[in-house]
Design a protein around this motif. Sequence first.
Motif, PDB file in Angstrom:
ATOM      1  N   TYR A 247      -4.333  19.419  41.690  1.00 25.65           N
ATOM      2  CA  TYR A 247      -4.011  20.322  40.581  1.00 25.65           C
ATOM      3  C   TYR A 247      -5.022  21.465  40.421  1.00 25.65           C
ATOM      4  O   TYR A 247      -4.763  22.429  39.723  1.00 25.65           O
ATOM      5  CB  TYR A 247      -3.874  19.546  39.266  1.00 25.65           C
ATOM      6  CG  TYR A 247      -2.512  18.909  39.111  1.00 25.65           C
ATOM      7  CD1 TYR A 247      -1.512  19.528  38.379  1.00 25.65           C
ATOM      8  CD2 TYR A 247      -2.217  17.703  39.746  1.00 25.65           C
ATOM      9  CE1 TYR A 247      -0.254  18.962  38.252  1.00 25.65           C
ATOM     10  CE2 TYR A 247      -0.969  17.118  39.632  1.00 25.65           C
ATOM     11  CZ  TYR A 247       0.017  17.759  38.879  1.00 25.65           C
ATOM     12  OH  TYR A 247       1.265  17.199  38.761  1.00 25.65           O
ATOM     13  N   GLU A 248      -6.162  21.354  41.052  1.00 18.95           N
ATOM     14  CA  GLU A 248      -7.162  22.433  40.968  1.00 18.95           C
ATOM     15  C   GLU A 248      -7.046  23.424  42.129  1.00 18.95           C
ATOM     16  O   GLU A 248      -7.818  24.374  42.221  1.00 18.95           O
ATOM     17  CB  GLU A 248      -8.575  21.856  40.878  1.00 18.95           C
ATOM     18  CG  GLU A 248      -8.835  21.095  39.573  1.00 18.95           C
ATOM     19  CD  GLU A 248      -8.273  21.845  38.344  1.00 18.95           C
ATOM     20  OE1 GLU A 248      -8.558  23.052  38.198  1.00 18.95           O
ATOM     21  OE2 GLU A 248      -7.503  21.234  37.569  1.00 18.95           O
ATOM     22  N   THR A 249      -6.101  23.201  43.015  1.00 19.68           N
ATOM     23  CA  THR A 249      -5.890  24.122  44.133  1.00 19.68           C
ATOM     24  C   THR A 249      -5.548  25.505  43.615  1.00 19.68           C
ATOM     25  O   THR A 249      -4.755  25.655  42.689  1.00 19.68           O
ATOM     26  CB  THR A 249      -4.722  23.615  45.019  1.00 19.68           C
ATOM     27  OG1 THR A 249      -4.994  22.271  45.390  1.00 19.68           O
ATOM     28  CG2 THR A 249      -4.553  24.487  46.260  1.00 19.68           C
ATOM     29  N   ARG A 250      -6.171  26.521  44.226  1.00 20.55           N
ATOM     30  CA  ARG A 250      -5.870  27.884  43.810  1.00 20.55           C
ATOM     31  C   ARG A 250      -4.599  28.384  44.495  1.00 20.55           C
ATOM     32  O   ARG A 250      -4.430  28.214  45.695  1.00 20.55           O
ATOM     33  CB  ARG A 250      -7.049  28.810  44.112  1.00 20.55           C
ATOM     34  CG  ARG A 250      -8.186  28.611  43.115  1.00 20.55           C
ATOM     35  CD  ARG A 250      -9.395  29.422  43.460  1.00 20.55           C
ATOM     36  NE  ARG A 250      -9.226  30.855  43.214  1.00 20.55           N
ATOM     37  CZ  ARG A 250      -9.270  31.428  42.013  1.00 20.55           C
ATOM     38  NH1 ARG A 250      -9.425  30.681  40.932  1.00 20.55           N
ATOM     39  NH2 ARG A 250      -9.158  32.725  41.873  1.00 20.55           N
TER      40      ARG A 250
ATOM     41  N   SER B 241      -5.547  28.211  39.324  1.00 18.40           N
ATOM     42  CA  SER B 241      -5.203  26.874  39.793  1.00 18.40           C
ATOM     43  C   SER B 241      -3.742  26.562  39.485  1.00 18.40           C
ATOM     44  O   SER B 241      -3.091  27.257  38.705  1.00 18.40           O
ATOM     45  CB  SER B 241      -6.100  25.842  39.114  1.00 18.40           C
ATOM     46  OG  SER B 241      -5.794  25.797  37.728  1.00 18.40           O
ATOM     47  N   VAL B 242      -3.251  25.502  40.121  1.00 19.45           N
ATOM     48  CA  VAL B 242      -1.909  25.005  39.807  1.00 19.45           C
ATOM     49  C   VAL B 242      -1.833  24.686  38.312  1.00 19.45           C
ATOM     50  O   VAL B 242      -0.882  25.063  37.630  1.00 19.45           O
ATOM     51  CB  VAL B 242      -1.603  23.738  40.640  1.00 19.45           C
ATOM     52  CG1 VAL B 242      -0.308  23.081  40.158  1.00 19.45           C
ATOM     53  CG2 VAL B 242      -1.514  24.084  42.119  1.00 19.45           C
ATOM     54  N   THR B 243      -2.858  24.022  37.809  1.00 15.32           N
ATOM     55  CA  THR B 243      -2.916  23.697  36.378  1.00 15.32           C
ATOM     56  C   THR B 243      -2.764  24.949  35.519  1.00 15.32           C
ATOM     57  O   THR B 243      -1.945  24.978  34.598  1.00 15.32           O
ATOM     58  CB  THR B 243      -4.260  23.003  36.053  1.00 15.32           C
ATOM     59  OG1 THR B 243      -4.233  21.703  36.635  1.00 15.32           O
ATOM     60  CG2 THR B 243      -4.473  22.864  34.550  1.00 15.32           C
ATOM     61  N   ASP B 244      -3.549  25.973  35.824  1.00 15.75           N
ATOM     62  CA  ASP B 244      -3.472  27.231  35.051  1.00 15.75           C
ATOM     63  C   ASP B 244      -2.057  27.787  35.075  1.00 15.75           C
ATOM     64  O   ASP B 244      -1.549  28.275  34.068  1.00 15.75           O
ATOM     65  CB  ASP B 244      -4.386  28.312  35.645  1.00 15.75           C
ATOM     66  CG  ASP B 244      -5.853  27.945  35.541  1.00 15.75           C
ATOM     67  OD1 ASP B 244      -6.185  27.086  34.694  1.00 15.75           O
ATOM     68  OD2 ASP B 244      -6.654  28.518  36.311  1.00 15.75           O
ATOM     69  N   ASN B 245      -1.442  27.735  36.252  1.00 14.99           N
ATOM     70  CA  ASN B 245      -0.116  28.330  36.396  1.00 14.99           C
ATOM     71  C   ASN B 245       0.953  27.556  35.624  1.00 14.99           C
ATOM     72  O   ASN B 245       1.886  28.152  35.104  1.00 14.99           O
ATOM     73  CB  ASN B 245       0.269  28.443  37.874  1.00 14.99           C
ATOM     74  CG  ASN B 245      -0.173  29.768  38.461  1.00 14.99           C
ATOM     75  OD1 ASN B 245       0.537  30.764  38.353  1.00 14.99           O
ATOM     76  ND2 ASN B 245      -1.369  29.797  39.037  1.00 14.99           N
ATOM     77  N   ILE B 246       0.806  26.239  35.568  1.00 11.86           N
ATOM     78  CA  ILE B 246       1.800  25.457  34.813  1.00 11.86           C
ATOM     79  C   ILE B 246       1.551  25.587  33.317  1.00 11.86           C
ATOM     80  O   ILE B 246       2.475  25.752  32.522  1.00 11.86           O
ATOM     81  CB  ILE B 246       1.778  23.975  35.249  1.00 11.86           C
ATOM     82  CG1 ILE B 246       2.239  23.856  36.702  1.00 11.86           C
ATOM     83  CG2 ILE B 246       2.657  23.129  34.320  1.00 11.86           C
ATOM     84  CD1 ILE B 246       2.160  22.451  37.271  1.00 11.86           C
TER      85      ILE B 246
END
Length: 240
Positions: free
Chosen positions: A134-137, A97-102
């Motif tokens: 923010y949960e978009t992969r 996810s965007v969250t994971d990446n940030i």
Amino acid sequence: HITKGSVVFDNVSFAYPESEEDVVKDINFQVAPGEKLAVIGSTGAGKTSLFQLIPRLYDPTKGKVSVDGSPLSDYSLDELRGSIGYVPQSPLLFTGSVTDNIAWGKDQATTEEIMQAAKDAQIHDTIMQLDDQYETRVGQKGVNLSGGQKQRISIARALIRKPKILMLDDSTSALDLATESRLLDAIDTYQCTMLIITQKITTAMRADRILLMDEGKLLAIGTHTELLASSALYRKIVES
Ligand code: GTP
Ligand code: MG
């Protein structure tokens, strides 16, 4: 520990392991804590190669790089990369996810911290327009993002760690002037040392000093006014 963010290059030369030719040639300069230094120079000048020596993606073949008065070899790689926010020229996102990446590498990051970093990196509004926000992969198996969007997610990833030294390798090239200006204003609030490679003279002029590279060499370093007076190549770049 890296607490101040000063950087010193002492007679540094560098050739890639598989190559004989120095792409960084006998470079000397110092960056003070909190200083903003822009690095400019034509394609192939060695800007990215110079940058990679600071988080130790490569080690110099000659000379020494120091941070906060100690040679880089005094720090663990974890410590260096935790204190240095390095945004590469072509950043990679991993599938997640965007969250994971940030939040990558900062497991305990809160939603608030993630959103603040994204806002400062001027990517929050874009994220909010994605289907799952923010949960978009993203990444290889996720939605397609433009190079500039990936760069800004990568900037958010650097900012969330509150780096002592922030290094941006042409990371604002895709931004319009107003957005870039907001990004640089936001970065000012982090009170870190900033090294920024840029093609744009207007961006370089926002820095305290400008380092001009050409064919691996440091041709000039100083303020815009100083370089106008001292460097014919700089004048040529400004006029073009
Ligand atoms: P731009 O990003 O195009 O503005 O150039 P730059 O100023 O960042 O130059 P860079 O440091 O990428 O390259 C300097 C020199 O090193 C060039 O001659 C490149 O061809 C060479 N170079 C860059 N990366 C590598 C690498 O991974 N291996 C080898 N052998 N050479 C490289
Ligand atoms: Mg480069």
